[in-house]
Each structure stands twice: as C-alpha cells, then as structure tokens.
Scaffold this active site. Sequence first.
Site, PDB file in Angstrom:
ATOM      1  N   CYS A 337       0.849  -1.268  -0.041  1.00  0.00           N
ATOM      2  CA  CYS A 337      -0.004  -0.010  -0.117  1.00  0.00           C
ATOM      3  C   CYS A 337       1.001   1.443  -0.040  1.00  0.00           C
ATOM      4  O   CYS A 337       0.574   2.131  -0.777  1.00  0.00           O
ATOM      5  CB  CYS A 337      -0.868  -0.048   0.989  1.00  0.00           C
ATOM      6  SG  CYS A 337      -0.666  -0.656   2.724  1.00  0.00           S
ATOM      7  N   ARG A 366       7.577 -10.543   5.281  1.00  0.00           N
ATOM      8  CA  ARG A 366       7.183 -10.145   6.993  1.00  0.00           C
ATOM      9  C   ARG A 366       8.053 -11.558   7.631  1.00  0.00           C
ATOM     10  O   ARG A 366       7.778 -12.620   7.536  1.00  0.00           O
ATOM     11  CB  ARG A 366       5.636 -10.444   7.099  1.00  0.00           C
ATOM     12  CG  ARG A 366       5.157  -9.372   6.331  1.00  0.00           C
ATOM     13  CD  ARG A 366       3.474  -9.282   6.674  1.00  0.00           C
ATOM     14  NE  ARG A 366       2.846  -8.386   5.558  1.00  0.00           N
ATOM     15  CZ  ARG A 366       1.765  -8.392   5.367  1.00  0.00           C
ATOM     16  NH1 ARG A 366       0.704  -9.052   6.071  1.00  0.00           N
ATOM     17  NH2 ARG A 366       1.158  -7.530   4.417  1.00  0.00           N
ATOM     18  N   GLN A 384       0.564 -11.142  -2.583  1.00  0.00           N
ATOM     19  CA  GLN A 384      -0.647 -10.659  -2.338  1.00  0.00           C
ATOM     20  C   GLN A 384      -1.143 -10.537  -3.652  1.00  0.00           C
ATOM     21  O   GLN A 384      -0.539  -9.913  -4.396  1.00  0.00           O
ATOM     22  CB  GLN A 384      -0.782  -9.434  -1.525  1.00  0.00           C
ATOM     23  CG  GLN A 384      -0.280  -9.631  -0.068  1.00  0.00           C
ATOM     24  CD  GLN A 384      -0.312  -8.570   0.722  1.00  0.00           C
ATOM     25  OE1 GLN A 384       0.182  -7.294   0.304  1.00  0.00           O
ATOM     26  NE2 GLN A 384      -1.058  -8.556   1.999  1.00  0.00           N
ATOM     27  N   ASP A 386      -3.074  -8.132  -4.348  1.00  0.00           N
ATOM     28  CA  ASP A 386      -3.133  -6.774  -4.051  1.00  0.00           C
ATOM     29  C   ASP A 386      -3.751  -5.695  -4.839  1.00  0.00           C
ATOM     30  O   ASP A 386      -3.622  -5.765  -6.011  1.00  0.00           O
ATOM     31  CB  ASP A 386      -2.119  -6.308  -3.350  1.00  0.00           C
ATOM     32  CG  ASP A 386      -2.123  -5.466  -2.099  1.00  0.00           C
ATOM     33  OD1 ASP A 386      -3.592  -5.364  -1.663  1.00  0.00           O
ATOM     34  OD2 ASP A 386      -1.297  -4.987  -1.317  1.00  0.00           O
ATOM     35  N   HIS A 388      -5.352  -1.383  -4.722  1.00  0.00           N
ATOM     36  CA  HIS A 388      -5.820  -0.264  -3.835  1.00  0.00           C
ATOM     37  C   HIS A 388      -6.820   0.772  -4.615  1.00  0.00           C
ATOM     38  O   HIS A 388      -6.439   1.142  -5.875  1.00  0.00           O
ATOM     39  CB  HIS A 388      -4.784   0.368  -3.079  1.00  0.00           C
ATOM     40  CG  HIS A 388      -3.876  -0.226  -2.261  1.00  0.00           C
ATOM     41  ND1 HIS A 388      -2.881  -1.284  -2.654  1.00  0.00           N
ATOM     42  CD2 HIS A 388      -4.056  -0.719  -0.979  1.00  0.00           C
ATOM     43  CE1 HIS A 388      -2.279  -1.735  -1.724  1.00  0.00           C
ATOM     44  NE2 HIS A 388      -3.105  -1.443  -0.554  1.00  0.00           N
ATOM     45  N   LYS A 472     -11.509  -4.291   8.724  1.00  0.00           N
ATOM     46  CA  LYS A 472     -11.645  -5.145   7.617  1.00  0.00           C
ATOM     47  C   LYS A 472     -12.795  -6.048   7.635  1.00  0.00           C
ATOM     48  O   LYS A 472     -13.265  -6.361   8.624  1.00  0.00           O
ATOM     49  CB  LYS A 472     -10.323  -6.233   7.791  1.00  0.00           C
ATOM     50  CG  LYS A 472      -9.060  -5.691   8.235  1.00  0.00           C
ATOM     51  CD  LYS A 472      -7.779  -6.449   8.077  1.00  0.00           C
ATOM     52  CE  LYS A 472      -7.923  -7.579   9.181  1.00  0.00           C
ATOM     53  NZ  LYS A 472      -6.691  -8.631   9.266  1.00  0.00           N
ATOM     54  N   HIS A 518      -8.300  -1.280   0.500  1.00  0.00           N
ATOM     55  CA  HIS A 518      -7.244  -2.145   0.400  1.00  0.00           C
ATOM     56  C   HIS A 518      -7.939  -3.505  -0.020  1.00  0.00           C
ATOM     57  O   HIS A 518      -9.005  -3.533   0.847  1.00  0.00           O
ATOM     58  CB  HIS A 518      -6.418  -2.562   1.630  1.00  0.00           C
ATOM     59  CG  HIS A 518      -5.611  -1.392   2.296  1.00  0.00           C
ATOM     60  ND1 HIS A 518      -4.538  -1.363   2.030  1.00  0.00           N
ATOM     61  CD2 HIS A 518      -6.120  -0.187   2.809  1.00  0.00           C
ATOM     62  CE1 HIS A 518      -4.130  -0.209   2.903  1.00  0.00           C
ATOM     63  NE2 HIS A 518      -5.275   0.619   3.269  1.00  0.00           N
TER      64      HIS A 518
END
Length: 649
Positions: A337, A366, A384, A386, A388, A472, A518
């Site tokens: 992000c 991570r 991910q 992912d 946005h 979330k 997200h």
Amino acid sequence: MINITFPDGNIRQYESGTSALDIAKSISMGLANKVLVAKVNGEVRDLMRPIDTDASLELLTWDSEDGKKTYWHSSAHLLAEALEALYPGTKFGIGPAIDAGFYYDVDMGEKSLSTNDFAKIEEKMLELARKKSQYTRKEVSKADAIQYFTEKGDEYKLELLEGLNDGDITFYTQGDFTDLCRGPHIPNTEGIKAIKLMKVAGAYWRGDESRKQMTRIYGITFPKAQDLKDHLTMIEEALKRDHRKLGQELELFMFSEKVGAGLPIWLPRGTALRSRLEDFLKKEQIKRGYQPVITPHIANKKLYETSGHWAKYGADSFQPIQTPREGEVFLLKPMNCPHHCEIYGHRPRSYKELPLRIAEFGTVYRYEQAGELHGLTRVRGFTQDDAHLFCTPDQLESEFIGVVELTTYVLKKMGFENYTAQISLRHQTDRSKYIGSEELWEQAENAIIEATKKIGLKTTIEYDEAAFYGPKLDFMVKDALGRSWQLGTVQVDYNLPNRFELEYIGADNQPHRPVMIHRAPFGSMERFIGVLTEHCAGKFPLWMTPDQVAILPISDRFSDYANGVLDQLAEHDIRGFVDERAEKIGRKIRDTELKRVPFMLIVGEKEVAEGRISVRKQGGGDKEEDKGKGDMGSMTIAEFVAYFKNLIQ
RNA sequence: GCCAGUGUAGCUCAGAGGUAGAGCAGCUGAUUUGUAAUCAGCUGGUCGGGGGUUCGACUCCCUCCACUGGCUCCA
C-alpha cells in the site's frame, strides 16, 4: 402444575419442581438414558435442576451441539479430577469444551507434562468415570468461594472469582473434585466411555503473553468406543489432504533450509497452477477497471516511516538493508500500500479519474514468529493479489460493494462455498494499537457494516482483529483440520491517505482527501493455494490443474498415435503428457491417479484401428472401492474435446 | 518468541553405546503389456548442524537449526 412445551408444540402438565430428567423418564426410559442436558426456555441447564414455572423444554442428547458441548465440558472436569488425584497440588485455570473435545489449562508447578503421561491420565479418568459420580451443583457465596480456593491455594480460580458477582457463583462437584463453574453438566460420569488425550501445549493464562504459561491438555471423549475410533480415522483422512503432504507428492512447492524457513519455493507444477489463478484474476480485474502496476521489492525506510509501518513493526521485521552510502537504509517490502500511495500521489489527481484502481501481484516479506510458520498458509515471503482503490467518499460504498462482489465471485469460481465473512473491528477498549482518529475509524467501521448490510452479506463480527490502520472485512475459510484461515480481505482506510497527504481536485476546484480501499480476493497466492489444495484434496478444478490429461499407450507401438492425440488436444488448449514408459497399463493408470490427473486417455490396438481413444476419468483416490469406476468407454477425439470443453464452460 | 514433541537414503519408515537396514523412487537390463504397482541386478546415508561425556556416540548430555501440534502474534 406447570405446562411444559416440547419442540414439536406438544404441551404436557407436570408438577412444579419436576426435573428435566424426570420429564424425560415420563416420556421413555430410552430417552432418559440418552439425554445429557436440557434447554429450558432457551437456556441450557442441568437435567437435575427443578423446573417450577411454565417453560419450553428441549431434551438434548449427544446428537445436539449443546449436548456434546456439555458432555465435553463435564469431561474436562473429569480430567481435572484425574490430574488432582495423580498430581496433587495442581492448580486449575479454565477447562472449556471446544469444537471437538475440550481442554483444561493447569499449572503443575515444576512438573513438565508430556504425551508420555497421557496413558496414565486416561486410565485414571476411565477409572473415575466408572464410579458414576454425580455432577452436583451448589450455589455458594462469594466469601465462601474465596475461602475455599484460598485454602486450596488456587490463585487462578481466585482471579476468576474477582470477575464474578456474589449470588452468581456456583460450584460443581463430582467425586473428590470441586470446581468453580457456571455449568451446566451431564448428570454423572457414567456415560463417558471412550477417552483420548490429544495433545499438550503451553497456553498463556488469560491469553496474555506477559503472564504465566500454563499447561494446556487437550482431550476428547465419546459415549462409545467406536465413536472415538471413527473420530481418529477422520483425523487420519484429513491429514491425507494436508497441503504440505500433497504439495510434496504433487511437486507443487518445496522448502529449503538453505533458502530459509517460511520462504516457499514454487516448483514447475505449482507455478503452473498459480499462474493460472493469477491470470484468471488479472483478466477479471481488467474487466472491472483495474490498472496493473509493478513496484520494487525494497523501499527506503522513509516510506514506512510515513506509512506508520516502521514505528509499528520495524523492530519485529526483517532488519534494514544498508547500502555503501552512509545513512541510507532500505527495507524489504512488508506491504504494497505505501508504494501504491506513492503512485497515486505522483501527480495531481482530478475527481474525474476516480475511482482509481491499481492492482499488483505484490510479493511482500514479513518476519513471522518462528513458531507460527505453517506450510504455505503462514510464511515469511508471499505474494498478495493486492489492489488499492482510491475514491471519493461518495464512491466508497459502491466501490466497496464491487470489491465484495469480486471476492465472492472469485471464491465461488474456486469452489469455496463454506466461508465466513468476518467484520474485523478494533479491540473494544484498548485503542493503543491503532493509528488515526476516532472519527475516521468510526466512519470506516460504519462504511463496512452498512455496505455489507446493503448487499445482504451474512457476516460475523470479531473484535481485536482489525488492521492497525483500519477495520477489515475478512473472508475466513477452514483447512482440512478445521483451522480457520483468512483468505480474502477488504479494508476501508481513511488513515493512509492522511499520512501520505493524498488529494484530488474536486468539481469545486478545491483539494479533497480520497478514501482508500485495500483488497485482496485470494489474500495471498500461497495461503490460498494451500487451503485450496486441502479443500479439493489435490484434485484441482479442471481448468487450473497442471496436467489435464495423461495419454497412456498400451505399449510403445502406440506412442506415435498417442503423441498425435496429444498434439490434437493441444490445438484445443488441452494440456497433458504421454506416458511412454515400458510399463503395463495398470501401472501407468495407478501413477496417473496418484498424480491427480483428471483424465487418462488409453490408446492401443483397438483405438488406433478405429481412430478413437478410451477415456478414463480420475477416480476417488487411493481407496479400493473407488477403483475401476472411471472407465468412460471409447470416444473420438472430437467427442472428447466437446465433452471436455463443456466441463470447463 | 513460549510449551511439548520430532529429525536415520529423494519419499515412507525400521534399528541401536561396538561403526546402519527395508519398501518405494532412481539407474541398468529383460519384459511390449487393456483400466490402480512386471521381473532381476545395481546405486544411494559424515543417522539435521556444532560441542561435550566415553577406549568407542547414530544411540547419552548440552546447544543451535528445521519441522509438527498448540499458545501468543499476524501490516
């Protein structure tokens, strides 16, 4: 007299003070023997407790959820009784029933309990169960309760008592063991026939890492030995679907100590599978107005200072990367992000280009705690799916809904039906773990709650599950052993746009702050494929599976024909291979079955002569009864292609 | 990170204070095969790494690593 209403609507009269057990007996002794606990006006209660008002009554047996839970909770007390008998001085925490069985948290002082001690404890439990001790309930004053546990020296029960009100406290006793307990319980220990302790684990008192770690003993009990046997068989079967086992057998992925713990390596077959999932979503996203982007795997520390990640996670992350230049520090990307915020902010934005949807299959790193790593479902490096979405506050709801629809569409397409949509909110009181103002949080939380309501999505609410920058909506799915994992996630975020000072120029020619969503429908490719593997037991949907067909010549005289078939199928985008080994057909079939290839095309004398193929569908696994079930007879190649295409749609 | 357990050939596993074994896989050869394992021969292991005890350690002890089941954590 009182009126008792039964679930079928029948009403019968009893004397006031009659117990549920008496009522059961009045119906039939068979029922009285089976019933474990009663539901009186919706409240689960001991069978022995007198009923003195008109009431609705449900008599619960092993077949009901509450019946099982009560039985297991009573079993936890039996475990405690056995532990107290075998290890005097053991202190007790809590001992609840769980989805499958029960546990008890105990403090055994210096004694370190291991699975070697289980047999002895199980035996003791059986011995105590056979005494048919009654579970007797007693209301006690808080003062008496405190006195009892002070004398016993059980500080955990004393701490639990602190949270209870006088007049609200009950003890249950069976045999020589008395416990602080709300109940209810089954009438006596007689029905506990089959006992199995499953595992020991450390568990922090009250789930607090800073407090004492107790010994948690998990167990399960059944009224019949056969039930226990079936349960253990079921677990064994579930382990066969474990993605770590299947991942190795099907050569999807691997780990290497040299590469590092928690860093999955995708093998060719796994990569083929994963790429297909990625392609599927990429296509879907293009249709829905997403713009793919690519960002680097490392970024300057400053980026994460701005986002707040450095302050929040810096110390527990992979440590910073130095460069030859003094003071220059980079971090492995833990999230996409911040990068995407930079993309948004790289030039002035007009309200006319909103919503702006940018998507990236972004690999992040991570440093998950060592004890947490788990196959593909909990790793230290993962990708991910992912994206946005930056939008105006007015667009938030429709964008959110669009994202939820995409996510549920994806899950459905993958064959996931049993997921839970969980609204993950902040901790109810502790606000120290979050960034951003109260007002923005409330806005975000309300946005999620309202939008899910509007589309009629069935949700659950969990506190203390939010991200540090926002609430979330998480899509939770269970693995083979019933453990819950978060796959897809949608998050409403007012905070990062603030921290990155993102703006757009509105129709009023004034700067405004966008809202950010997200979202990741798969969550991560690793976890998704891990859980997917367990769901389909390695038999992936036809469209995504690495090899769709195996062509099996009866002997090498038919290899040319087999390869010709393969070529023809390839023209129709059907992929597979020819097994040209000098093996018998039975062997080739077995090996192909074990590889979970959906179709086997057998070609020999007959097929070559007729220009056809014999089609065999993948069976139900390595079970005797499934063998020989897949033979579909002979087809022309065109017939097979049509049949195949129809399956894929 | 914490508690408990495990680590022997590519895989599944047996063994054990005196120097390691099976099945499958792999390789070679034979077999040319009709719906879930053809036969024979061969290769293959510093018994997770390091340290200690011992005449001698794969076996006992310590430590580290990885994995398993939980706990805590999970951007």
